[in-house]
Enzyme design. Structure first.
Site, short mmCIF file in Angstrom:
data_model
loop_
_atom_site.label_atom_id
_atom_site.label_comp_id
_atom_site.label_asym_id
_atom_site.label_seq_id
_atom_site.Cartn_x
_atom_site.Cartn_y
_atom_site.Cartn_z
CG HIS A 185 10.09 19.38 11.40
ND1 HIS A 185 10.42 19.98 12.60
CD2 HIS A 185 10.25 18.06 11.59
CE1 HIS A 185 10.74 19.05 13.47
NE2 HIS A 185 10.65 17.87 12.89
CG LEU B 49 -1.98 1.13 1.21
CD1 LEU B 49 -2.91 1.01 0.01
CD2 LEU B 49 -2.79 1.14 2.50
#
Ligand code: GLN
Ligand code: ZN
Length: 762
Positions: free
Chosen positions: A701, A18
């Site tokens: 980030h 997946l």
């Protein structure tokens, strides 16, 4: 007849199919039709597999392209306003991906930890909710798929009170009382969902209310009772099962028992909860079904069949036949199958159980209740458990002796922070606002290729070492060019901050395919702590020494501290986490002292996961924090006064554990704070945090390069609350996910900011 059921099966696929397909879809390499086809295959496989293993009632709705809490939001029609126009015409799959990942100029929804697991869910946003309304057809379609296979399908929904608890108001107060004002509208939507499911001819519908594992407020308890009267009334044919897991019920027991449901599921996987399970089996009216979650759904160890069977027998004597047997929680948190673990040593494999093996245990225990003789299985199981308990490779007397000999002084530094600070300053002569980084530098493609080649033995040990040395030299050179004060070697030899150490310590093991979903398409393969942990040889010293040989500036030794090592691994259950943490801490102490001996003046022990380990109930926090702090001290406190201990924390909200952070007695803490715009500093200033602080001023980030001015602004905010002599300048976290361009430009701005502030505040 007692039946078996399951609460959820991992959806990532045995070989992470997946993940791979979704990522291909994101890149435009496959179309939606192909992705849907694959998703359907995975669901069908999972349905059939569970049935073939002998599970009677099969969960549906546990499949997800990203996260089932986000699926629940979509089923309820909850879309934050900033996405509404954007998603008007999108497919359900694209809506999921956009909400979870954001779009250009539109921030993604927040993601946070699911209770005390390492799974992350997408936080429902309640600001500006208009109305909840049944939307979409995912759960109905997937249930139809299972029905079409002739299975007894049981849709699983996240319950309304847990949904409210886990969601958030970002504007204004975020209290439970305020969230509960949404309940009437929410319940209308739930009732429509239940009515629709009820018309499908199902035996059971399951609603999960995992917040029974937490401390509930009275308003929540009251709401529970009323809510379930309404939900139950929506069902004419199907029966309602309400599930809780991850903890004992404790003070919530009466509320749970009073729910208008046809059946209740509880976590019975921890022997400490057995007495509560037995009490419940007496109190629950006999016409209600009791679902016993006897097999731990979130660890990797085999069940103690004999202990489980005696518990189940007693439950049956009290409650009668009206029982269901299941794993404690969704198997989402366990790897899928041991079938592909051919390389695992036999004695380890024999004590392990992944999702499939867990379901076999459930089936076995349930058939025992139906009169099948399982004595030979029980005997074999007892023999395996006994062999494990006696496995000589598990127990190291040297480790046991060392633990037994621990005294108060093993958790205490020689002198106070003030004394230490003066000596460290005399040795290192750092300027005002010293600059440093958190540890890692960009993990470039070249680094990953070299590592992979080395692993495949296409690169010799010598060539790999030389490659890493060149990398270190490059990183040191760049830091000198920027002008940073305390340097790092860059961690290019580490693939992962836990795995790197786990791989070298005695007591750890690894699987080939033990993947567990962390969030979205990200899966992790946690190491397994199998036996006593001990250091076999120095793990980082040669890298640190080499880096230090290249520069006159101090280079930090970089270690992952004990609680994080524990928290991101599968842990032993034959001893307490405190014992395991202390073992790891002692192994790290050996490393710390060796680093010091080899001339390293600053040693950083990262503890990003310290807060994640907090127990679900507040009453247990004190005990946990006590041993968490002690394990840090055990690793770090035996150095000389002149040696500076730094720590780093991130990913979390720390205001409620500041006392414990102080108790770590680190000389410097580097702490994530740029995203929260330095909100952390207020409380740190208020409590007069005793040691030095580096509040992260560069959000690693984000690919964005912060300007010098911006960094100065943040630092001035810091100077307003914290003694300027205590302040360090640092990014938020490691730079490993950034490109060199981004990292280098950002660090240059960071250093420029430091230089200007030095002049201003000298
Ligand atoms: N030293 C580690 C790094 O820089 C810390 C990572 C973390 O906090 N998660 O990569
Ligand atoms: Zn970090």
């Amino acid at each position: 007849m007692t039946q078996s059921h399951n609460l959820g099966f991992p959806r990532i696929g045995e070989k992470r199919e997946l993940k791979r397909s979704i990522e291909k879809y994101w890149k435009g390499l496959i179309g939606l039709a192909e992705l849907r086809e694959l998703a359907k295959d995975i669901r069908q496989n999972n349905f059939k597999k569970q049935a073939a293993l002998g599970i009677n009632i099969i969960p549906t709705g546990d499949f997800s392209y990203y996260d089932q809490t986000l699926d629940m939001s979509l089923l309820l029609g909850l879309i934050p306003p900033r996405f509404r126009a954007l998603l008007e015409k999108s497919t359900p799959e694209d809506a999921v991906f956009t909400l979870a990942r954001g779009a250009s100029g539109v921030a993604a929804c927040e993601m946070t930890k699911w209770f005390n697991t390492n799974y992350h869910y997408i936080v429902p946003e309640f600001d500006d909710v208009e109305n909840f309304k049944l939307s979409g057809s995912k759960i109905f379609d997937e249930t139809k798929e299972a029905l079409a296979l002739g299975l007894d399908a049981k849709p699983v929904l996240l319950g309304p009170l847990s949904y409210l608890h886990l969601g958030k108001y970002y504007l204004g107060e975020n209290s439970h009382a305020r969230k509960l004002t949404l309940l009437p509208s929410l319940l209308k939507a739930y009732v429509s969902i239940l009515e629709k499911l009820d018309s499908m001819g199902l035996t059971w519908i399951q609603i999960d209310e995992p917040i029974f594992a937490l401390d509930l407020e009275q308003v929540q308890k009251t709401a529970f009772v009323k809510t379930y009267v309404q939900l139950k009334a929506a069902l004419k044919k199907s029966k309602l099962l309400v599930a809780t897991y991850f903890n004992k019920l404790g003070d919530n027991k009466d509320t749970f028992l009073s729910l208008a449901a046809d059946g209740l599921h509880l976590d019975a996987s921890d022997p400490h909860s057995f007495s509560e399970v037995i009490a419940l089996s007496r109190e629950l009216p006999k016409e209600k079904t009791l679902s016993v979650g006897i097999v731990n759904g979130r660890n990797i160890w085999i069940n103690d069949l004999s202990a489980s069977q005696s518990l189940l027998q007693e439950v049956k004597e009290n409650h009668g036949e009206n029982l269901l047997i299941a794993p404690s929680c969704s198997l989402l948190h366990a790897p899928i199958t041991l079938r592909h673990e051919a390389a695992l040593e036999a004695n380890l494999k024999s004590v392990m159980a992944f999702a499939e093996e867990k379901l076999s245990e459930v089936v076995l225990l349930s058939s025992a209740l139906n009169g099948q003789d399982i004595s030979s299985e029980k005997q074999a199981n007892a023999a395996i458990l006994e062999a494990r308990a006696k496995d000589p490779s598990l127990h190291l007397s040297a480790v046991q002796d060392r633990l037994a000999a621990l005294r108060e002084k093993d958790f205490k530094r020689n002198s106070s922070f003030t004394t230490r600070r003066a000596l460290q300053q005399k040795k290192m002569k750092l300027p005002l606002f010293p600059s440093t980084t958190v540890g890692s530098f960009p993990q470039t493609k070249e680094i990953r290729i070299a590592r992979a080649k080395f692993r495949r033995k296409e690169l010799s040990q010598q060539d790999y070492q030389n490659f890493l040395k060149k990398e270190i030299a490059h990183v040191i050179g760049k830091q000198e060019e920027v002008g940073l004060d305390v340097l790092v070697h860059g961690e290019s030899e580490r693939n992962d901050m836990v795995e790197y150490f786990a791989d070298k310590l005695h007591g750890y093991r690894f699987t080939k395919n033990g993947w567990v979903q962390s969030y979205g398409t990200r899966c992790v393969k946690p190491p397994i702590i199998y036996g006593d942990v001990q250091r076999k040889f120095p793990m980082t010293v040669s890298w640190a020494e080499y880096a230090q040989s290249l520069t006159k500036k101090p280079v930090k030794g970089m270690l992952t501290a004990a609680v994080t090592m524990l928290q991101w691994s599968f842990v032993r259950e034959d001893q307490t986490n405190k014992q395991t943490a202390f073992q790891i801490a002692l192994a790290l102490q050996d490393e710390v002292l060796d680093l010091e001996k080899s001339g390293i003046a600053v040693i950083q022990l990262d503890e990003p996961a310290i807060r994640e380990g907090l127990p679900l109930r507040k009453s247990e926090w004190h005990d946990y924090l006590d041993w968490a702090v002690k394990s840090f001290l055990l690793s770090s406190s035996q150095v000389k006064d002149e040696t500076q201990i730094q720590t780093h924390m991130c990913y979390s909200y720390f205001n409620d554990i500041l006392d414990s952070i102080i108790a770590l007695d680190a000389d410097v803490i580097l702490i994530e704070s740029s995203r929260s715009k330095m909100k952390l500093l207020q409380p740190l200033g208020q409590i007069n945090y005793p040691a030095d602080i580096g509040p992260g001023v560069y959000d690693i980030h984000s690919p964005r390069v912060p300007s010098k001015e911006e960094i100065k602004q943040l630092l001035k905010k810091a100077i307003a609350t914290i003694d300027k002599h205590k302040l360090w300048i640092t990014p938020d976290c490691g730079l490993k996910t950034r490109s060199w361009d981004e990292a280098f430009s950002s660090l240059k701005n960071l250093q420029l900011a430091a230089n200007e502030l030095r002049e201003e505040y000298a």
